[in-house]
Design a protein around this motif. Structure first.
Motif, mmCIF file in Angstrom:
data_model
loop_
_atom_site.group_PDB
_atom_site.id
_atom_site.type_symbol
_atom_site.label_atom_id
_atom_site.label_comp_id
_atom_site.label_asym_id
_atom_site.label_seq_id
_atom_site.Cartn_x
_atom_site.Cartn_y
_atom_site.Cartn_z
ATOM 1 N N GLN A 159 0.825 -1.210 0.000
ATOM 2 C CA GLN A 159 0.000 0.000 0.000
ATOM 3 C C GLN A 159 0.860 1.261 0.000
ATOM 4 O O GLN A 159 0.538 2.236 -0.688
ATOM 5 C CB GLN A 159 -0.921 -0.017 1.217
ATOM 6 N N ALA A 160 1.956 1.231 0.753
ATOM 7 C CA ALA A 160 2.843 2.394 0.810
ATOM 8 C C ALA A 160 3.494 2.649 -0.539
ATOM 9 O O ALA A 160 3.529 3.791 -1.032
ATOM 10 C CB ALA A 160 3.909 2.180 1.882
ATOM 11 N N SER A 192 -4.394 0.349 -11.449
ATOM 12 C CA SER A 192 -3.743 -0.822 -10.866
ATOM 13 C C SER A 192 -3.196 -0.524 -9.478
ATOM 14 O O SER A 192 -3.018 -1.436 -8.664
ATOM 15 C CB SER A 192 -2.612 -1.318 -11.780
ATOM 16 N N TYR A 193 -2.912 0.746 -9.191
ATOM 17 C CA TYR A 193 -2.406 1.129 -7.873
ATOM 18 C C TYR A 193 -3.514 1.148 -6.821
ATOM 19 O O TYR A 193 -3.268 0.917 -5.639
ATOM 20 C CB TYR A 193 -1.750 2.510 -7.919
ATOM 21 N N VAL A 194 -4.738 1.470 -7.245
ATOM 22 C CA VAL A 194 -5.831 1.620 -6.282
ATOM 23 C C VAL A 194 -6.875 0.523 -6.405
ATOM 24 O O VAL A 194 -7.802 0.482 -5.597
ATOM 25 C CB VAL A 194 -6.505 3.001 -6.453
ATOM 26 N N SER A 195 -6.744 -0.357 -7.396
ATOM 27 C CA SER A 195 -7.771 -1.374 -7.619
ATOM 28 C C SER A 195 -7.972 -2.315 -6.436
ATOM 29 O O SER A 195 -9.119 -2.706 -6.159
ATOM 30 C CB SER A 195 -7.458 -2.179 -8.882
ATOM 31 N N PRO A 196 -6.920 -2.734 -5.699
ATOM 32 C CA PRO A 196 -7.182 -3.593 -4.528
ATOM 33 C C PRO A 196 -8.091 -2.930 -3.503
ATOM 34 O O PRO A 196 -9.012 -3.570 -2.964
ATOM 35 C CB PRO A 196 -5.775 -3.849 -3.962
ATOM 36 N N SER A 197 -7.859 -1.645 -3.239
ATOM 37 C CA SER A 197 -8.696 -0.934 -2.268
ATOM 38 C C SER A 197 -10.113 -0.770 -2.795
ATOM 39 O O SER A 197 -11.098 -0.929 -2.049
ATOM 40 C CB SER A 197 -8.090 0.431 -1.953
ATOM 41 N N LEU A 203 -15.996 -2.332 -2.984
ATOM 42 C CA LEU A 203 -17.108 -2.870 -3.767
ATOM 43 C C LEU A 203 -17.619 -4.190 -3.185
ATOM 44 O O LEU A 203 -18.823 -4.470 -3.230
ATOM 45 C CB LEU A 203 -16.673 -3.072 -5.222
ATOM 46 N N ARG A 204 -16.712 -4.988 -2.631
ATOM 47 C CA ARG A 204 -17.130 -6.248 -2.017
ATOM 48 C C ARG A 204 -17.973 -5.997 -0.770
ATOM 49 O O ARG A 204 -18.863 -6.790 -0.441
ATOM 50 C CB ARG A 204 -15.906 -7.092 -1.683
ATOM 51 N N LEU A 205 -17.687 -4.911 -0.067
ATOM 52 C CA LEU A 205 -18.500 -4.552 1.101
ATOM 53 C C LEU A 205 -19.879 -4.045 0.680
ATOM 54 O O LEU A 205 -20.884 -4.309 1.350
ATOM 55 C CB LEU A 205 -17.776 -3.482 1.931
ATOM 56 N N ILE A 206 -19.919 -3.320 -0.449
ATOM 57 C CA ILE A 206 -21.200 -2.791 -0.926
ATOM 58 C C ILE A 206 -22.039 -3.886 -1.584
ATOM 59 O O ILE A 206 -23.258 -3.949 -1.388
ATOM 60 C CB ILE A 206 -20.948 -1.638 -1.925
ATOM 61 N N PHE A 207 -21.365 -4.755 -2.381
ATOM 62 C CA PHE A 207 -22.062 -5.848 -3.078
ATOM 63 C C PHE A 207 -21.455 -7.177 -2.631
ATOM 64 O O PHE A 207 -20.646 -7.778 -3.374
ATOM 65 C CB PHE A 207 -21.942 -5.687 -4.597
ATOM 66 N N PRO A 208 -21.790 -7.660 -1.453
ATOM 67 C CA PRO A 208 -21.134 -8.854 -0.911
ATOM 68 C C PRO A 208 -21.379 -10.123 -1.725
ATOM 69 O O PRO A 208 -20.576 -11.046 -1.680
ATOM 70 C CB PRO A 208 -21.746 -8.967 0.497
ATOM 71 N N GLY A 209 -22.461 -10.198 -2.463
ATOM 72 C CA GLY A 209 -22.751 -11.401 -3.226
ATOM 73 C C GLY A 209 -22.240 -11.374 -4.648
ATOM 74 O O GLY A 209 -22.529 -12.287 -5.433
#
Length: 319
Positions: free
Chosen positions: A179-180, A234-239, A244-250
């Motif tokens: 992340q750093a 690509s630098y921010v896609s993991p975050s 998005l997984r929290l907003i759309f968990p399924g």
């Protein structure tokens, strides 16, 4: 527990990525062949950096799509095998924004300081810059492998895992380190691009005497900006993926696939268009390549037809 796609969804996703790979491989192969067929490009730093980016993107695309397909065929892969694929994918993915920033600096020098461009941007320095690009891209992430070798047992590398970066390089320190470095890369590349492209935009407006030329310069810069923005994702896609997984968990599988297409594949379509097809000099040589290829195909067809006619005549005479 990891969720798996249905057979139909898996087939559709793999078909999409394979078709994309075939199309881009043909485009990139044609661009690379055009570059190496004409010595005029060998002494121009702009085209050397461009072809380096095309080859880098071709490697990145091949590795990531191979890993994508293997993950559906075998689901879990050997950790050692997975390490190699992930590291190559990470290196080449990080390479592209840095290479684009280097091309932006080269264009900035060419437009804003043209009298010193030939002295500053030499072929030798260009190859040294490519080496620096690889060092910058490899150095931060190769340490993930060293830390994993030091912290994990040897048996871990003989296990099988679902091939994701976080499943192989599991140490919490690596996540914070990643992340750093992503923040540092994002900031440096972003500031470099904003500065150079704004200067190029102002210079293009000042030097252009026709509205068409000014419009073309603005359109080119906008295309550059679009590609660079997608590459820097690509630098921010993991975050972003976590949010998005929290907003759309399924919808974890759909989020991951959409992220893969947008971040890793879509920017690779723009490189040949921006620096190949839209560039007047390269477009001329690219057109000659296609014309000569068609002529060779037609000549071969004519030759085969003549051979067939001669063979028929010989057979009739012998009868």
């Amino acid at each position: 527990m990891l969720v798996r796609d249905t057979f139909t969804m898996a087939f559709v996703k793999n078909l999409i990525v394979v078709l994309v790979w075939l199309i881009l491989s043909y485009i990139n192969g044609t661009v690379v062949a055009t570059f190496f067929r004409h010595q005029a490009f060998y002494e121009d730093p702009r085209y050397i950096l461009f072809i380096h980016m095309v080859i880098n993107d071709a490697i990145q695309l091949t590795v990531t799509i191979t890993l994508f397909i293997l993950s559906y065929i075998f689901y879990k892969l050997n950790v050692s095998f997975c390490c190699f694929f992930i590291l190559v994918a990470v290196f080449t993915t990080r390479n592209t924004p840095v290479n684009l920033a280097s091309m932006a600096i080269e264009r900035y020098i060419a437009i804003c300081n043209p009298l010193r461009h030939a002295q500053i941007c030499t072929v030798r320095r260009t190859y040294m810059l490519i080496g620096l690009i690889w060092f910058i891209s490899v150095a931060p992430d190769i340490t993930d492998l060293f830390v994993t070798l030091a912290t994990e047992s040897l048996s871990f590398f003989h296990e099988s895992v679902f091939c994701l970066r976080q499943n192989v390089f599991k140490d919490p320190i690596l996540k914070h380190k990643r992340q750093a470095f992503d923040a540092i890369y994002f900031s440096c590349v972003f500031l470099t691009l904003v500065y150079t492209y704004l200067r190029i935009l102002f210079a293009a407006r000042a030097l252009s005497t026709e509205k068409v030329s000014a419009q073309r310069a603005r359109n080119t810069i906008l295309l550059h900006g679009a590609q660079l923005a997608m590459c820097m994702l690509s630098y921010v896609s993991p975050s972003v993926e976590i949010v998005l997984r929290l907003i759309f968990p399924g919808r974890i599988l759909e989020i991951r696939f959409a992220n893969y297409l947008i971040v890793y594949i879509l920017p690779r379509f723009l490189s040949p268009i921006i620096y190949g097809v839209r560039d007047r000099k390269f477009r001329q040589y690219l057109r000659r390549y296609f014309v000569s290829s068609r002529c060779r195909v037609r000549s071969q067809k004519v030759a085969n037809q003549v051979k067939g006619d001669v063979r028929d005549i010989i057979e009739r005479d012998s009868n």
